[in-house]
Design an enzyme around this catalytic site. Structure first.
Site, PDB file in Angstrom:
ATOM      1  CG  HIS A   1      -1.935   1.053   1.221  1.00  0.00           C
ATOM      2  ND1 HIS A   1      -2.316   1.703   2.361  1.00  0.00           N
ATOM      3  CD2 HIS A   1      -2.655   1.613   0.217  1.00  0.00           C
ATOM      4  CE1 HIS A   1      -3.221   2.618   2.064  1.00  0.00           C
ATOM      5  NE2 HIS A   1      -3.444   2.577   0.761  1.00  0.00           N
TER       6      HIS A   1
ATOM      7  CG  ASP B   1       8.673  10.449 -21.962  1.00  0.00           C
ATOM      8  OD1 ASP B   1       9.811  10.263 -21.481  1.00  0.00           O
ATOM      9  OD2 ASP B   1       8.108  11.553 -21.924  1.00  0.00           O
TER      10      ASP B   1
ATOM     11  CG  HIS C   1       9.392  17.254 -16.259  1.00  0.00           C
ATOM     12  ND1 HIS C   1       8.788  16.027 -16.418  1.00  0.00           N
ATOM     13  CD2 HIS C   1      10.586  17.177 -16.916  1.00  0.00           C
ATOM     14  CE1 HIS C   1       9.575  15.242 -17.137  1.00  0.00           C
ATOM     15  NE2 HIS C   1      10.677  15.917 -17.446  1.00  0.00           N
TER      16      HIS C   1
ATOM     17  CE1 TYR D   1       7.702  18.301 -19.115  1.00  0.00           C
ATOM     18  CE2 TYR D   1       6.738  19.061 -21.175  1.00  0.00           C
ATOM     19  CZ  TYR D   1       7.658  19.210 -20.163  1.00  0.00           C
ATOM     20  OH  TYR D   1       8.545  20.254 -20.192  1.00  0.00           O
ATOM     21  CB  ALA D   2       4.207  10.430 -22.473  1.00  0.00           C
ATOM     22  CG  ASN D   3       7.279  10.983 -18.159  1.00  0.00           C
ATOM     23  OD1 ASN D   3       7.797  10.038 -18.730  1.00  0.00           O
ATOM     24  ND2 ASN D   3       7.562  12.247 -18.450  1.00  0.00           N
TER      25      ASN D   3
END
Length: 139
Positions: free
Chosen positions: A20, A28, A106, A128-130
């Site tokens: 948990h 990316d 970021h 920013y594909a994170n």
């Protein structure tokens, strides 16, 4: 052979060990991955597999209670941001819980990746594909 959706042994193993609030990153191809982090590199070539493909498989297997996303995605990759929000809405319905969405810079995002159980690198080549996924519980 494993019957579940995740056939990659490294991804399956890390998800099975999550407790948990532990975190897991899907990123990316360009995100710098800290040397201290466990790196699971799925990238084959530009765009393969995509960020959303990897995220979809991971979230089918993992209970998610919160996510962390870089604020910059809203301006620099609005289409992916909308796709991501739609995916999280569908995941909430499937899991039967509310998923908290937290935004950060970021730079802070990159620092937080060092605390994750693993970083799964996709072949995505859009900005920013994170996402940092925070593990929930199924009970």
């Amino acid at each position: 052979m494993k019957k579940g959706t995740v056939l990659n042994s490294d991804i399956s193993s890390v998800i099975s060990r999550l407790g948990h609030t532990d975190t897991l990153v899907v990123c990316d191809a360009g995100l710098p991955i800290p040397k201290s982090a466990t790196r699971i590199d799925m990238a084959l070539t530009q765009g393969v597999p995509s960020f959303m493909q990897v995220l979809g498989v991971v979230t089918n297997e993992m209970q998610v209670e919160a996510v962390i996303i870089a604020e910059e995605i809203k301006q620099h990759n609005p289409q992916l941001h909308e796709t991501l929000l739609t995916h999280l809405e569908q995941l909430q319905q499937h899991q039967g819980n509310t998923i908290e969405i937290r935004y950060t810079t970021h730079e802070q995002f990159k620092q937080q990746t060092a605390e994750s159980q693993a970083v799964i690198r996709s072949g995505e080549c859009s900005p920013y594909a994170n996402i940092i996924l925070c593990a929930g519980v199924t009970f």
